[in-house]
Structures are given as C-alpha cells and as structure tokens.
Scaffold this active site. Structure first.
Site, PDB file in Angstrom:
ATOM      1  N   SER A  29      10.782   6.860  16.477  1.00 12.60           N
ATOM      2  CA  SER A  29      10.101   5.642  16.048  1.00 12.60           C
ATOM      3  C   SER A  29      10.911   4.404  16.440  1.00 12.60           C
ATOM      4  O   SER A  29      12.068   4.501  16.829  1.00 12.60           O
ATOM      5  CB  SER A  29       9.913   5.666  14.533  1.00 12.60           C
ATOM      6  OG  SER A  29      11.155   5.498  13.910  1.00 12.60           O
TER       7      SER A  29
ATOM      8  N   ARG B 278      12.187   2.288  14.566  1.00 10.49           N
ATOM      9  CA  ARG B 278      12.930   1.902  13.361  1.00 10.49           C
ATOM     10  C   ARG B 278      14.147   1.010  13.644  1.00 10.49           C
ATOM     11  O   ARG B 278      15.142   1.446  14.206  1.00 10.49           O
ATOM     12  CB  ARG B 278      13.393   3.204  12.714  1.00 10.49           C
ATOM     13  CG  ARG B 278      13.861   3.129  11.326  1.00 10.49           C
ATOM     14  CD  ARG B 278      14.075   4.532  10.794  1.00 10.49           C
ATOM     15  NE  ARG B 278      12.847   5.343  10.871  1.00 10.49           N
ATOM     16  CZ  ARG B 278      12.795   6.646  10.617  1.00 10.49           C
ATOM     17  NH1 ARG B 278      13.887   7.297  10.305  1.00 10.49           N
ATOM     18  NH2 ARG B 278      11.655   7.300  10.706  1.00 10.49           N
TER      19      ARG B 278
ATOM     20  N   ARG C  41      -2.076  12.325   9.869  1.00 12.97           N
ATOM     21  CA  ARG C  41      -0.801  12.986  10.185  1.00 12.97           C
ATOM     22  C   ARG C  41      -0.671  14.239   9.330  1.00 12.97           C
ATOM     23  O   ARG C  41      -1.137  14.265   8.187  1.00 12.97           O
ATOM     24  CB  ARG C  41       0.386  12.075   9.883  1.00 12.97           C
ATOM     25  CG  ARG C  41       0.455  10.943  10.854  1.00 12.97           C
ATOM     26  CD  ARG C  41       1.887  10.559  11.203  1.00 12.97           C
ATOM     27  NE  ARG C  41       1.850   9.846  12.463  1.00 12.97           N
ATOM     28  CZ  ARG C  41       2.507   8.724  12.716  1.00 12.97           C
ATOM     29  NH1 ARG C  41       3.301   8.213  11.791  1.00 12.97           N
ATOM     30  NH2 ARG C  41       2.415   8.156  13.893  1.00 12.97           N
TER      31      ARG C  41
ATOM     32  N   ASP D  57       3.488  -0.951  11.449  1.00 14.25           N
ATOM     33  CA  ASP D  57       3.048   0.377  11.025  1.00 14.25           C
ATOM     34  C   ASP D  57       2.405   1.046  12.233  1.00 14.25           C
ATOM     35  O   ASP D  57       1.699   0.392  13.003  1.00 14.25           O
ATOM     36  CB  ASP D  57       2.028   0.264   9.888  1.00 14.25           C
ATOM     37  CG  ASP D  57       1.725   1.622   9.302  1.00 14.25           C
ATOM     38  OD1 ASP D  57       2.382   2.006   8.320  1.00 14.25           O
ATOM     39  OD2 ASP D  57       0.857   2.329   9.855  1.00 14.25           O
TER      40      ASP D  57
ATOM     41  N   ASP E 130       0.805  -1.229   0.000  1.00 14.98           N
ATOM     42  CA  ASP E 130       0.000   0.000   0.000  1.00 14.98           C
ATOM     43  C   ASP E 130       0.839   1.280   0.000  1.00 14.98           C
ATOM     44  O   ASP E 130       0.454   2.282  -0.574  1.00 14.98           O
ATOM     45  CB  ASP E 130      -0.939   0.015   1.217  1.00 14.98           C
ATOM     46  CG  ASP E 130      -0.204  -0.202   2.546  1.00 14.98           C
ATOM     47  OD1 ASP E 130       1.038  -0.339   2.531  1.00 14.98           O
ATOM     48  OD2 ASP E 130      -0.858  -0.233   3.597  1.00 14.98           O
ATOM     49  N   HIS E 131       2.032   1.244   0.621  1.00 12.08           N
ATOM     50  CA  HIS E 131       2.775   2.494   0.821  1.00 12.08           C
ATOM     51  C   HIS E 131       3.495   2.991  -0.421  1.00 12.08           C
ATOM     52  O   HIS E 131       3.887   4.142  -0.484  1.00 12.08           O
ATOM     53  CB  HIS E 131       3.803   2.314   1.951  1.00 12.08           C
ATOM     54  CG  HIS E 131       3.220   2.495   3.312  1.00 12.08           C
ATOM     55  ND1 HIS E 131       2.162   1.762   3.767  1.00 12.08           N
ATOM     56  CD2 HIS E 131       3.530   3.361   4.314  1.00 12.08           C
ATOM     57  CE1 HIS E 131       1.855   2.149   4.995  1.00 12.08           C
ATOM     58  NE2 HIS E 131       2.670   3.118   5.340  1.00 12.08           N
TER      59      HIS E 131
END
Ligand code: SF4
Length: 774
Positions: free
Chosen positions: A658, A660, A463, A175, A110-111
């Site tokens: 985040s 990450r 966001r 996510d 999707d991204h």
C-alpha cells in the site's frame, strides 16, 4: 442539501470546474496534435495537468509515447479522507501553516464504527471510544474549511458518490476504494495521506501516466446477474495484479444499460485487481442520479459537455486505442462468487456447489452481510428486499445471521421511509450503522464461531483476505452480489443455487426464488435523514482551535524534521540488513497499530517489526554494536536518543504494497536517513523522498553482500547531487565494524530537482511551509 448549522444551498463547491477542465483539454489537443485520439481517462487526467507541455512532451518521444512513461504532475479538483487515514494527512497539512485547503475537501468518519448489535447501540459506543480522534478531525475540519461528515453519516465512497463525484472530475481519496466515484465518470484515485496533502496545499501530485485497459461491455444484464458480477468475473480474468499500472476504462453499448450505482460497484472493486482507478463514460443513467442527489446543476452542465461534439471531455474519442482490451457480453454473464481469501478466485454460480465439495469448503455458513460502500445502493437493497418479501410470504426466515449496512444516512433514511429496512428487520435482519463496521474488521461477532475452525460467511463487500471481517483467519469470506447473499442466507448452505434449487417452507411446500427485481432510484426521491448527520460548512474559521490533547496516546502534533546538514551524511550506522520481501506492512504493521495512526511516536514502536534479519533469519531481532539483542524499533529508539543516525540495507522492491506514508515517516522520525536496496517500489520510493529519507539502489547488486548490520557508512557526493537538483553521482564509503576495513561502493538515485529540494529542506512539508511563510 443543507449544511449542518448553515442553511445554505451547497452548490458551488460541488460543481467541477468545467470551464477550466475543458480549456485545459484544448491545450492538450494543441500540444499533442489533432490527429492523436485520446481515451476518456487520458482526457480527464491530462486536462488536470499543472503544466501540459512539461508532462506530455518530456521523455515521451515528443508526446507519442506517454502511457507508462510520462510523469504526470496533476492538480486534482477535490480530496476526500476517511477517519483513519485523515489523521496523519491533517497533521501533515497543519504543519504547512496554510489557513485553508487549496481545493475542496471532506472528512468521513466511517472506519472506526463497530458493528455488533445494531446502529442504535453500536454508534454511541464507537463515538465514545474514539471521541478524541473525532473531536480532532471535526475541529481541524472547521478550522481549515473542510466538510466534516460525522460518525454515522455514511461511508466515504457512498457519501462521495451522493455529493461530490461528477463526470470529468479528478479527485484523490485517502482510501483504496476511492475509484467508486468512477461510476459517475470521475477519475478518483486512492492515495496515502502525504499525497492528499499535495493536493490540499496546491502542490502538483505526481503519477506515472497509467496505461489504459479497455473493458467493452455488450448486451444487457438480466435475471440474477448484477453489476457486481461484472467485476467479480473481471477479477477472475485479470487476477489481483492484472490491473497494476492501468486505468480500467469501461465502454461499449452495454454501458448505457447499467445504473449509475451499478457502475460505481464495478469501479469500486477495480481496486481488487490493482488498477490505478476505473471509470465509465457519461451515460444517461448519470443524469437522474445527479438530479435525485440534489445536483441537477451538475447534471445539466455535464449533459451539455457530453452533447458538445464527438471529441468532448466525457467520452473516449472514436479511434481511441487501449493498451489491452477485454470484452464482456452482459447477456451471457451469470452470477459469480469470489473467494475465499482472495477476490480473484472467481467461480460462476452454476459451478460453485461442485467447487465447494471438491475443495472441501464448509457446506454451511454462519452469516450473510449486505451493503457497505460496494453494494448499498437503492437498486441493491430493493432487489434484496424483493427476495426477502418472496421468502417471507412463504413463511421462511434466514437460516444464517443476516446483517445490512447502509452506505449513508441518505440511503438508510430512504430505505426506512420505503419500508425496505422494516422488511429486513421483520425477517430477522440486523441493520448496522451507516459505516464500515464488519467490512474492516470492526465486527463483534456473537455467534460463537471458534477461532481455529474453518467457517464461511457470504458478503456483498469487496475484500476477503484472512481475518478481514471478524479477525478470525479461518473465516472464509465469499464475495457475491447482495441479492445472491440474501437468497443464500435463507438456505444457510454454500451449495445452494437459488436459480435452480428449492427450499422447503414450514408448511412443507416447495419454494423457489424468482429472479430479483428492484428500482434504480426511489420514485419518491431520496430522504435527507437525520440532520445531525449532514456535513459542517466548508468555511475556514481561523479562531477554531484544533483539539489535540497533549496527553493523548492516539494523536500527537508533528514536529518538523531537521534540514539536511551542510555536507554529506557521515557516521550513519546500519540498523538492519533486511532479507527478502519488505512491504509497507513489514515496515509499518496494521492491525492493532491502526489505533495510533495519528501518533507518530507511538506508532513508530512497530517500525520494521516484520523484517527478517539477513544475518540470522530472525524476524524483528536486531543487534547493537556490542552484540546485545533488541527489537528493531527499540534499537532505533536507543540510537535516536544517542544521536546516531542510521540506514537500512534491503533487497528488491523495498516498500511494495500500500501507499502507507507511515512506512516512510516512522524511519525518518527514529533517525533513519538513507535506505539502500536492490530496488524500490515506486510509490514508497517517492514517499521516502517526501519525508527527507534518501532512497539509493546498489549499482552492483552483489554489493548488498558486502555490508552488514552496525557497519558505518558515509555518503560521498550526495550533498553535491542535492545542490545540483539531482544531477551527479553518489557513492557510499563503508567501514566494516568487525575489521575496520573501508571501501567505496557506487549507488544510484532517482532524485529530481523538486525531490532534491525536499531532502535539503528536511521534508516536502518543510519546503512547503517555507514557501507559505516566505
Ligand atoms: Fe473500505 Fe469497507 Fe469501508 Fe468500503 S466499507 S471504505 S471497503 S472499509
């Protein structure tokens, strides 16, 4: 629903393991005692503990003081991954050598889909541009039995809500808006890829027991107010940090007045206040939603549990206590608009026009965008459609560009059948692919707005930080409900209040919108849509080759890191001494680097490029032993080639931001062995240990001033500590580059027994791989 290529009813893997969860809750009750009341979040979380006694009794005053104290070792039921973050998660999973995932899992493409002219042209172009990544994800999914949702099938959180989320389920998603599934009563937590791998390999996933923030809803929404306004209002009250360390648990009589998808919207944006997750208790609207999305069997099982008595799994106990409590009366809630540049700048609609003028924000705006994972339900879209129909009947057209992003093929096909999309298109709206598109910067904006000029857009997304949508840091994104964005698009004015203001029709008459009306669910049921968007079967196929081209610059298989040496680390060199804040974005920048998320060598060229040199104040400027200037990743790479292992010296909260995992993987790949800081962000500290990097903190904070770049450091006692499962003390022997002077400084560590084993093995994955082959 049917799987693509396998005509089998997809029921079993979508039913939460209720018998096990309920049995575990009984164990939790026995351990904590029947007097202890539990919130809903506590019930679901604690019922997913691998070892109830160990987690709930260790260090928690015998179970009386769990929240904020206990280290929960959880066994989630399911994992969902989006295409950008799935790459590293899968590469790590592959290196464990397991034949299939330990829990059901799904991948959602999707991204990486750009939004520009509409789904029909945008989708094929994006598939072509990202073919090697999609081919890798699909082949890995087939090999390991992961359901693969191809590009165009939908946005991860909408697909999860329609297919996997269920009351009482616990899942992880790679996510941050994974908590969307809380609208169906699930505990769903957004994590990095390395955490997802824990669940995929059946290793316990660790979480500091969250505190619980209760939000009591009273009354009922009416008129223009929508579920989005609950969370927009709440974000204003809590701010972007107010939910940190908390689960937001909604309760109260207002819950039963909300649609299931409306509750999902509230949970989705809990991420904007930093909450671990958000969730709702079982409520009547969940049953028809589950039935309409082909999961009648889940609805039935959940309804039986919900009816099984006052202490059941799917509601908080009557006397449950919250660490904080906020009450919202839905009868009094008015629509809100949040922004620009931060989701917690919340202004009620009635005050927005004055605020625009006072703050000198633009009084016109260029685009209204509705949909995304936050707001593309049937209810959202039919309420927006109602407004479009009102305006069209009066001969009006939107003055701002109007874009619609359906969250999934199911919702798109249903809206298509019911003529909703046709209504939007006839009004001039552009229907984009079922994907993230403009919400994640994949928006090729064609209206010619210059990069250096303040301008505004309205979106129903979640966001709005600078550059988020169109890459233009001057674009102010105001967040609102889809119905408000739609009505505003007809005025093109940021000061328009559709509740009281009027527009002029082409024939010169005065037009005023009536409050929108829509339907929670389609009366004719959901359409399946294009069968090519259905997921692949969750059946592992060991004969399937995982496709990674050896010449790819976007994907590279991971090489295992070397194990810890048989003794302390010696002759480490200080690569860089960081001054001030050092977030995971400082360590591994996003933006254009996202392209390389599946290629560790290539993405490592961004390592620490945002870090400020404590000696010179320069950013990303490092000096080698001879005083020669390099970028930080260049110097790290040179040292790696010369076999020099290194460490970083840093200040407070190293690795905040985040989760990450690249921020831990990259230093390790380039030869980083130790990070010494004044303090660490908790998640990053754990990530470092998982990748075999040792995080140490100064016992005396002022020792930060005694070490400089290129000084030589040996660990003293670290090897013994690792051998003893985290018991014992560590020091560092520092030899100054300039003077040759040598001294010892004490440092602290938080190494547990498990984490010591990760580090000795070289990484957590190495340890897992060893167990798999043993
Ligand atoms: Fe994230 Fe936006 Fe995609 Fe939702 S639509 S998953 S918020 S990028």
């Amino acid at each position: 629903r049917l799987y693509r290529g396998l005509a089998t009813e997809a029921t079993s893997s979508r039913m939460p393991p209720y018998a096990k969860i309920v049995r575990n809750l009984e164990t939790v009750r026995r351990v904590l005692g029947s007097e202890r009341s539990l919130t809903l979040a506590e019930k679901i979380l604690y019922a997913h503990l691998g070892n109830v006694e160990e987690s709930l009794l260790t260090g928690t005053n015998n179970g009386r003081d769990i929240r904020g104290k206990a280290n929960l070792k959880l066994k989630p039921d399911r994992v969902a991954m989006q295409d950008a973050s799935a790459q590293m998660a899968l590469l790590q999973f592959m290196s464990c050598g397991l034949p299939s995932t330990a829990v059901p899992a799904s991948i959602h493409c999707d991204h990486m889909i750009v939004g520009e002219r509409g789904a029909d042209t945008d989708l094929p172009a994006s598939i072509q541009g990202n073919a090697e990544v999609f081919d890798f994800l699909e082949s890995a999914a087939k090999r390991y039995g992961i359901e693969f949702w191809p590009p165009g099938a939908g946005i991860i959180h909408q697909s999860v809500l329609e297919n996997y989320a269920a009351p009482g389920l616990m899942m992880l998603g790679t996510d941050s808006h994974t908590p969307n599934a809380g609208g169906l009563g699930a505990i769903a937590i957004g994590v990095g890829g390395a955490d997802a791998v824990d669940a995929l390999v059946d290793a316990p996933w660790e979480l500091k027991a969250p505190k619980i923030l209760g939000v009591r809803l009273e009354g009922q929404l009416s008129g223009w107010a929508s579920p989005k306004d609950i969370i927009l209002h709440l974000a204003g009250r809590l701010t972007v940090r107010g939910g940190t360390g908390f689960v937001i648990e909604y309760h109260g009589p207002g819950v039963e007045t909300l649609s299931c998808t409306g509750m999902a919207t509230c949970c989705n944006m809990g991420a904007e206040v930093g909450a671990t997750t958000s969730l709702f208790p079982f409520s009547p609207s969940m049953v028809p939603y589950l039935e309409a999305t082909h999961r009648g069997h889940v609805a039935k099982a959940a309804a039986e549990i919900a009816a099984s008595g006052p202490g059941n799994l799917l509601r908080a106990d009557d006397k449950a206590e919250y660490d904080q409590l906020i009450t919202i009366n839905l009868c009094e809630l008015e629509p809100h608009i949040n922004g620009p540049f931060t989701p917690d700048l919340s202004v009620p609609l009635s005050k927005f026009a004055d605020t625009v003028r006072e703050k000198k924000w633009p009084e016109t705006f260029g685009a209204g965008l509705i949909g995304s994972c936050t707001n593309s339900s049937y209810e959202d879209m039919t309420r927006a459609e109602d407004l479009v129909k009102q305006a069209s009947a009066a001969g009006l057209k939107p003055k701002a560009d109007f874009f619609i992003t359906p969250g999934s093929e199911q919702i798109r096909a249903t809206l298509d059948r019911d003529q909703t999309l046709n209504t939007f298109s006839e009004a001039g709206g552009v229907v984009l692919a079922n994907a993230c598109g403009p919400c994640i910067g994949q928006w090729k904006r064609t209206d010619g707005v210059p990069k250096d000029v303040d301008n505004a857009i309205f979106t129903s997304y979640n966001r709005n930080f600078p550059g988020r949508n169109d890459g233009n840091r001057k674009t102010m994104n105001f967040l609102a409900s889809p119905e408000l964005v739609t009505a505003l698009a007809y005025s093109g004015s940021t000061t328009f209040n559709p509740m009281i203001d009027t527009l002029s029709t082409p024939s010169g008459e005065t037009f005023k919108f009536q409050a929108p009306k829509g339907s929670d669910l389609p009366s004719a049921g959901f359409e399946e849509g294009n069968p090519k968007f259905l997921p692949s079967a969750a059946v592992p196929d060991p004969s399937q080759e995982v496709i990674v081209s050896p010449t790819s610059d976007r994907l590279a298989l991971l090489e295992p890191f070397a194990p810890f040496p048989n003794g302390d680390l010696t002759n480490l060199k200080v690569l860089y001494k960081v001054k001030g804040q050092c977030t995971t974005d400082t360590i591994s920048a996003a933006g254009p680097w996202l392209k390389y998320k599946g290629h560790l060598p290539n993405i490592s060229a961004n390592t620490l490029i945002g870090a400020v040199n404590a000696a010179t104040g320069e950013t990303n400027v490092a000096y080698d032993e001879n005083g020669k200037q390099h970028s930080i990743p260049e110097l790290a790479e040179q040292w790696k080639q010369r076999g020099i292992e290194w460490l970083v010296i840093a200040e407070d909260n190293y690795g905040e931001g985040s989760a990450r995992e690249h921020a831990a993987l990259q230093p390790r790949y380039l030869g980083g062995r130790v990070i010494v800081s004044k303090s660490f962000a908790r998640i990053h500290e754990t990530n470092l240990k998982k990748q075999g990097v040792v995080p140490l903190t100064f016992a005396n904070r002022e020792d930060y001033d005694r070490i400089d770049a290129c000084d030589v450091v040996d660990t003293v006692g670290l090897y013994d500590v690792l051998q003893a499962g985290g018991e014992g003390k560590v020091q560092l022997r520092v030899t100054k580059k300039k003077t040759g002077e040598s001294f010892l400084i004490p440092v602290q560590h938080t190494l547990s027994k498990d984490q010591s084993a990760f580090i000795l093995a070289g990484s957590a994955l190495n340890l897992l791989a060893k167990k798999v082959t043993a």
